[in-house]
Write a protein that holds these residues in place. Structure first.
Motif: not given
Length: 244
Positions: A57-59, A61-66, A69
């Motif tokens: 599963r994608t972290n 934090f990565v979803w929040c950063a994307a 952006c």
């Protein structure tokens, strides 16, 4: 009549043929044995451990950063569109710099190669914009004879409202400035002919205010002036331009 039986013929025993099995066994013994073929190597099965693992599963934090952006990119695009609309509506123009009056007070050559001079002129700064205020954050003015720097002066920063003009008295003093012999002779010639030519160069940093936003840029003013000879030299001709 007497019947007589013919005498039985005596047969000599002859060698009987060998049975076929015995012959085959003898032939097998005569055939040389071939070496046995090597046993086939066992084939390796491909490893399938990685394929059997469930996807990670994608972290979060990565979803929040994307997401951040994407939001920042949208805001940047909207800001660019808003700035373009403002420029098309306001149509900003850069301020202008020129010389309206000048007085050549003195020219003195201590030696044939060292120059002393005194010049005063009025610098006119004007803001041609009707919907935008500007502020001069840095002002530096230089005086040249031909291509030789003979004096420099800095001015205090100031602000200009839309459509406003401002006059600044600039006093340029040259003291013991070295001039090559060729330029020194040219200056003496111009003084004798009552036509002295100077070049004024201004370097300015301007800040334009557009409501809540602003932008800064460099501005360059150039003036070529012609004056009568000292001690009461006056401005007789000028040519000025201002560029970014």
């Amino acid at each position: 009549m007497l019947h007589t039986t013919p005498p039985q013929s005596q047969t000599t025993p002859t060698s009987l043929p060998r049975p076929p099995n015995q012959n085959i066994k003898t032939m097998k013994q005569d055939i040389p044995r071939l070496p046995a073929p090597p046993a086939p190597s066992p084939t390796r099965r491909p490893k399938t451990r990685g394929l059997l693992r469930p996807p990670r599963r994608t972290n979060a934090f990565v979803w929040c950063a994307a997401f951040a952006c994407v939001i920042f990119s949208i805001l940047l695009i909207l800001a660019g569109i808003a700035t373009l609309i403002v420029f098309l509506v306001i149509k900003p123009r850069h301020p202008s710099f020129e010389t309206t009056a000048a007085s050549l007070n003195s020219i003195y050559l201590d030696t044939p190669e060292y120059f002393n001079g005194d010049l005063t002129f009025l610098a006119n700064f004007s803001n041609p914009n009707h919907k935008m205020d500007v502020q001069f954050e840095y002002l530096n003015i230089e005086l040249y004879f031909s291509d030789r720097l003979i004096a420099t002066q800095s001015l205090q920063p100031f602000a200009q409202r839309r459509g406003e003009a401002r006059l600044e008295a600039v006093h340029m003093i040259s003291s013991e400035v070295y001039l090559p012999l060729k330029l020194s002779m040219e200056l003496q010639k111009q003084v004798q002919s009552n036509r002295v030519q100077y070049n004024i160069r201004g370097t300015f940093r301007v800040r334009a205010n557009l409501g809540l936003s602003h932008f800064s840029y460099w501005l360059y003013g150039r003036c070529q002036i012609e004056l009568t000879g000292p001690p009461s030299g006056v401005l007789v001709a000028r040519s000025c331009s201002t560029k970014r």
